[in-house]
Design an enzyme around this catalytic site. Structure first.
Site, PDB file in Angstrom:
ATOM      1  N   HIS A  16       0.863  -1.189   0.000  1.00 14.60           N
ATOM      2  CA  HIS A  16       0.000   0.000   0.000  1.00 14.60           C
ATOM      3  C   HIS A  16       0.895   1.233   0.000  1.00 14.60           C
ATOM      4  O   HIS A  16       1.257   1.762   1.046  1.00 14.60           O
ATOM      5  CB  HIS A  16      -0.909  -0.033   1.235  1.00 14.60           C
ATOM      6  CG  HIS A  16      -1.933   1.060   1.278  1.00 14.60           C
ATOM      7  ND1 HIS A  16      -3.175   0.903   1.867  1.00 14.60           N
ATOM      8  CD2 HIS A  16      -1.914   2.333   0.809  1.00 14.60           C
ATOM      9  CE1 HIS A  16      -3.856   2.035   1.762  1.00 14.60           C
ATOM     10  NE2 HIS A  16      -3.100   2.921   1.125  1.00 14.60           N
ATOM     11  N   HIS A  18       1.389   4.820  -2.579  1.00 21.18           N
ATOM     12  CA  HIS A  18       1.033   5.603  -3.767  1.00 21.18           C
ATOM     13  C   HIS A  18       2.304   6.239  -4.300  1.00 21.18           C
ATOM     14  O   HIS A  18       2.951   7.008  -3.582  1.00 21.18           O
ATOM     15  CB  HIS A  18       0.019   6.690  -3.403  1.00 21.18           C
ATOM     16  CG  HIS A  18      -1.252   6.146  -2.836  1.00 21.18           C
ATOM     17  ND1 HIS A  18      -2.365   5.896  -3.613  1.00 21.18           N
ATOM     18  CD2 HIS A  18      -1.586   5.777  -1.566  1.00 21.18           C
ATOM     19  CE1 HIS A  18      -3.328   5.406  -2.837  1.00 21.18           C
ATOM     20  NE2 HIS A  18      -2.879   5.324  -1.599  1.00 21.18           N
ATOM     21  N   HIS A 196      -9.472   0.933  -1.408  1.00 18.12           N
ATOM     22  CA  HIS A 196      -9.434   1.634  -0.127  1.00 18.12           C
ATOM     23  C   HIS A 196     -10.842   1.606   0.469  1.00 18.12           C
ATOM     24  O   HIS A 196     -11.808   1.977  -0.206  1.00 18.12           O
ATOM     25  CB  HIS A 196      -9.027   3.093  -0.330  1.00 18.12           C
ATOM     26  CG  HIS A 196      -7.579   3.299  -0.636  1.00 18.12           C
ATOM     27  ND1 HIS A 196      -6.900   2.567  -1.569  1.00 18.12           N
ATOM     28  CD2 HIS A 196      -6.678   4.193  -0.119  1.00 18.12           C
ATOM     29  CE1 HIS A 196      -5.639   2.996  -1.617  1.00 18.12           C
ATOM     30  NE2 HIS A 196      -5.484   3.976  -0.744  1.00 18.12           N
ATOM     31  N   GLU A 199     -11.217   3.555   6.058  1.00 16.86           N
ATOM     32  CA  GLU A 199     -10.189   4.442   6.622  1.00 16.86           C
ATOM     33  C   GLU A 199     -10.938   5.583   7.317  1.00 16.86           C
ATOM     34  O   GLU A 199     -11.111   5.600   8.524  1.00 16.86           O
ATOM     35  CB  GLU A 199      -9.269   4.970   5.517  1.00 16.86           C
ATOM     36  CG  GLU A 199      -8.241   5.982   6.008  1.00 16.86           C
ATOM     37  CD  GLU A 199      -7.530   6.732   4.871  1.00 16.86           C
ATOM     38  OE1 GLU A 199      -6.540   7.398   5.174  1.00 16.86           O
ATOM     39  OE2 GLU A 199      -7.976   6.675   3.700  1.00 16.86           O
ATOM     40  N   ASP A 277       1.892   4.054   2.702  1.00 19.38           N
ATOM     41  CA  ASP A 277       0.836   4.870   2.092  1.00 19.38           C
ATOM     42  C   ASP A 277       1.413   6.005   1.236  1.00 19.38           C
ATOM     43  O   ASP A 277       1.622   5.838   0.041  1.00 19.38           O
ATOM     44  CB  ASP A 277      -0.103   5.398   3.179  1.00 19.38           C
ATOM     45  CG  ASP A 277      -1.473   5.812   2.653  1.00 19.38           C
ATOM     46  OD1 ASP A 277      -1.732   5.646   1.449  1.00 19.38           O
ATOM     47  OD2 ASP A 277      -2.294   6.294   3.442  1.00 19.38           O
ATOM     48  N   ASP A 278       1.630   7.167   1.841  1.00 20.55           N
ATOM     49  CA  ASP A 278       2.206   8.332   1.147  1.00 20.55           C
ATOM     50  C   ASP A 278       3.381   8.827   1.984  1.00 20.55           C
ATOM     51  O   ASP A 278       3.284   9.844   2.681  1.00 20.55           O
ATOM     52  CB  ASP A 278       1.154   9.439   0.997  1.00 20.55           C
ATOM     53  CG  ASP A 278      -0.044   8.977   0.181  1.00 20.55           C
ATOM     54  OD1 ASP A 278       0.041   9.004  -1.062  1.00 20.55           O
ATOM     55  OD2 ASP A 278      -1.050   8.574   0.786  1.00 20.55           O
TER      56      ASP A 278
END
Length: 332
Positions: A16, A18, A196, A199, A277-278
């Site tokens: 996961h 991006h 997703h 969340e 994630d980011d």
């Protein structure tokens, strides 16, 4: 071996992340100058200050502004290559990266430019760093079903290069059901599917991802704990949740890492994995996430190993390769 040594030693798969969310301020500034693009920041320091946000939407606003400087194939290559170098530092030996073509095609950057830059970086990462990778194309859920169908059509000639489709961006108000037909078509075309859900959105979104999108994995999913029947199903079906602890903290999904439910989920038998994630926006790559949850939740060596094993079991690599990595973890 203490926990911090173990975290560094463990091979891991990241499921996961991006690629647009790995954009470090220094590289953003460099590419903006290279492409003669005006950005509302006069220095790397100003960009760093802008990386201060408190919810998903304010983060996404900055995220899309940063993506605007990516124009040429080399830009996408440089972005991915910088991430792969971070993987090498953290012993991430396999990664399954999300990319958001709509973020780029709606700016006039072709699908082909995006994909070719990423593909070239993936090839070099395997050759020079020994890191394997897959690409997962995400649909932006705040855009229309029609727009998602168009993006899926653009991806069809590249089926050999894209292992799965996903669903990301603003969750609340954009349930998985909005894209049920798109995902049905994607599955018919042979793509694996992830989404997703759970969340910021409610457990109902996780049910929809399972029942309507028929996903192979849930991305995030931490709010599933609010629904005992959903928890039972996730455990029975061994449905992976790709959890992102530092992201959850930064976006106020949890207010304190000590409150994070990843350890509870793990010990209840949910197939959770750790991911970044980011990472450039949320202050940490893979090992930073492991260190943060270990410090806050006092995870044992066995729990850390289980999280690493889960990452390979939940990945889309072939069975033999999975078992090789799991065997290595068990021998540490």
């Amino acid at each position: 071996m203490n926990q911090s040594e173990l975290i560094r030693a463990l091979p891991k798969a990241e499921l996961h992340v991006h690629i647009e969310g790995t954009f470090e301020p220094e590289l953003m500034f460099e590419i903006a100058q290279r492409n003669h693009i005006d950005i509302p920041y006069k220095s790397v320091e100003e960009i760093k200050k802008a990386y201060n946000f408190h919810n998903l939407q304010s983060f996404l606003d900055i995220y899309y502004a940063g993506a605007n400087v990516l124009i040429n194939e080399q830009d996408f290559y440089d972005l991915a290559w910088a991430y792969f170098k971070k993987c090498a530092e953290d012993r991430v030996v396999h990664t399954e990266m999300f990319f958001d073509p709509q973020t780029h095609t709606e700016r006039g950057v072709s699908f082909e430019i995006v994909l070719n830059g990423l593909k070239r970086a993936c090839k070099d990462a395997k050759e020079h760093l020994g890191i394997s990778s897959h690409l997962i194309m995400c649909f932006l859920r705040h855009l229309s079903e029609e727009d998602a169908f168009k993006t899926l059509e653009q991806a069809l000639p590249y089926k050999a290069d894209i292992i799965a489709v996903g669903l990301d961006s603003s969750e609340v108000g954009h349930p998985p059901s909005k894209f049920a037909r798109v995902f049905e078509k994607a599955r018919e075309e042979g793509f694996l599917v992830v989404a997703h859900a759970g969340e910021e959105g409610p457990p109902e979104y996780v049910w929809e991802a399972l029942d309507l999108l028929k996903v192979n994995r849930i991305d995030h999913g931490v709010r599933s704990e609010e629904d005992p029947a959903l928890m039972q199903r996730l455990i029975q079906e061994k449905m992976p949740l790709t959890v992102c602890p530092l992201s959850n903290l930064k976006l106020c999904v949890v207010n304190d890492m000590k409150e994070h439910n990843i350890r509870r989920l793990l010990n209840q038998g949910v197939h959770v994995t750790v991911n970044s994630d980011d990472p450039s926006y949320f202050g940490g790559y893979m090992n930073d996430n492991f260190v943060a949850i270990q410090a806050a939740l006092d995870l044992s060596n066995e729990e850390l190993k289980k999280l690493a094993i889960n990452s390979f079991e939940a990945s889309f690599i072939d069975e033999e390769e999975k078992q090789n990595w799991i065997e290595e973890i068990n021998q540490i």
